[in-house]
Design an enzyme around this catalytic site. Structure first.
Site, PDB file in Angstrom:
ATOM      1  NE  ARG A  27       6.790  -4.140   6.900  1.00 41.88           N
ATOM      2  CZ  ARG A  27       5.627  -3.498   7.079  1.00 41.88           C
ATOM      3  NH1 ARG A  27       5.086  -3.036   5.692  1.00 41.88           N
ATOM      4  NH2 ARG A  27       4.979  -3.403   7.801  1.00 41.88           N
TER       5      ARG A  27
ATOM      6  CE  LYS B   4      -2.181  -0.676   3.520  1.00 46.37           C
ATOM      7  NZ  LYS B   4      -2.389   0.251   4.775  1.00 46.37           N
TER       8      LYS B   4
HETATM    9  P1  ADP Z   1       0.869  -1.005   8.903  1.00 48.56           P
HETATM   10  O1  ADP Z   1       0.114  -0.736   7.878  1.00 48.56           O
HETATM   11  O2  ADP Z   1       2.156  -2.008   8.639  1.00 48.56           O
HETATM   12  O3  ADP Z   1       0.052  -1.146  10.120  1.00 48.56           O
HETATM   13  P2  ADP Z   1       0.985   1.955   9.065  1.00 48.56           P
HETATM   14  O4  ADP Z   1       2.137   2.433   8.891  1.00 48.56           O
HETATM   15  O5  ADP Z   1      -0.330   2.015   8.165  1.00 48.56           O
HETATM   16  O6  ADP Z   1       1.607   0.442   9.056  1.00 48.56           O
HETATM   17  O7  ADP Z   1       0.475   2.050  10.738  1.00 48.56           O
HETATM   18  C1  ADP Z   1       1.459   1.803  11.820  1.00 48.56           C
HETATM   19  C2  ADP Z   1       0.699   1.917  13.038  1.00 48.56           C
HETATM   20  O8  ADP Z   1       0.204   3.345  13.179  1.00 48.56           O
HETATM   21  C3  ADP Z   1      -0.439   1.150  13.133  1.00 48.56           C
HETATM   22  O9  ADP Z   1      -0.127  -0.406  13.689  1.00 48.56           O
HETATM   23  C4  ADP Z   1      -1.416   1.770  14.227  1.00 48.56           C
HETATM   24  O10 ADP Z   1      -0.770   1.567  15.616  1.00 48.56           O
HETATM   25  C5  ADP Z   1      -1.137   3.215  13.872  1.00 48.56           C
HETATM   26  N1  ADP Z   1      -1.983   3.424  13.130  1.00 48.56           N
HETATM   27  C6  ADP Z   1      -1.958   4.101  11.714  1.00 48.56           C
HETATM   28  N2  ADP Z   1      -3.136   4.525  11.168  1.00 48.56           N
HETATM   29  C7  ADP Z   1      -4.193   4.255  12.104  1.00 48.56           C
HETATM   30  C8  ADP Z   1      -5.726   4.466  12.181  1.00 48.56           C
HETATM   31  N3  ADP Z   1      -6.023   4.942  10.846  1.00 48.56           N
HETATM   32  N4  ADP Z   1      -6.198   4.284  13.430  1.00 48.56           N
HETATM   33  C9  ADP Z   1      -5.453   3.870  14.226  1.00 48.56           C
HETATM   34  N5  ADP Z   1      -4.102   3.648  14.363  1.00 48.56           N
HETATM   35  C10 ADP Z   1      -3.525   3.681  13.194  1.00 48.56           C
END
Ligand code: ADP
Length: 190
Positions: free
Chosen positions: A129, A16
């Protein structure tokens, strides 16, 4: 085409983030990644960042009201107002999707795209990763929460007629071509 407003869904490890960066360049719309925004808050060492760091290390979700506040501020900025957006990592719960509906009430979303990669494959990709928050427990927790909290968004957006499925297996370039075809198909139809 001007000002695309897109949401990207997909399990952790589906590619993504990488595809969002490329799509953002292709459509000239800002890439808004809640994960990146949270990681900058952590790096800044604010009180909020410290709380977020603990939650992220466990693989849990930051509370809805907090992340909705962050996204509300971000979408109010000029670049998102003028050029649209590519949301990556938000919404992740039905409550967040409902909040996004309100935020975009005037303009609407063009499409919600799910980059579909099977569970076994994403598990393997994430182990490889080796990001800081990619411990085995955190990986399992994040995938579990994806199934329970985020996967229901697929039917939520199907009901809204916005859902587009894209096969996420294959090379980055192959998937990118499929994504552009999916976006162009859905935006010209709307
Ligand atoms: P991944 O898709 O690998 O989980 P992200 O970079 O999207 O990685 O998110 C990392 C962390 O940030 C998530 O595990 C969560 O703890 C937090 N997070 C990100 N976006 C959200 C969201 N929309 N709502 C709640 N927590 C979020």
């Amino acid at each position: 085409m001007s000002a695309v407003r897109l949401v990207l869904l997909g399990r952790q490890g589906a590619g993504k983030g990488t595809q969002a960066v490329r799509l953002s360049e292709h459509y000239g719309a800002p890439h808004i990644s809640t994960g990146d925004m949270l990681r900058s808050a952590v790096a800044e060492g604010t009180e909020f960042g410290r709380k977020a760091a603990e939650i992220m290390a466990r693989g849990d979700l930051v509370p809805d009201d907090v992340i909705i506040g962050v996204v509300t501020e971000r979408l109010a900025k000029d670049d998102a107002r003028d050029n649209g957006f590519l949301l990556d990592g938000f919404p992740r719960t039905v409550a967040q999707a409902e909040a996004l509906n309100e935020l975009t009430a005037g303009s609407g979303l063009h499409a919600v795209i799910n980059i579909d990669v099977p569970l076994d494959e994403v598990r393997e990709r994430m182990r490889q990763r080796g990001r800081d928050d990619d411990t085995d427990e955190a990986i399992d927790r994040r995938l579990e929460l994806y199934e329970s909290e985020t996967a229901p968004l697929i039917s939520f957006y199907e009901a809204a007629g916005l859902m587009v499925q894209v096969d996420g297996l294959g090379s980055m370039d192959e998937v990118f071509v499929r994504l552009v075809a999916a976006v162009d198909g859905s935006t010209s139809a709307s």
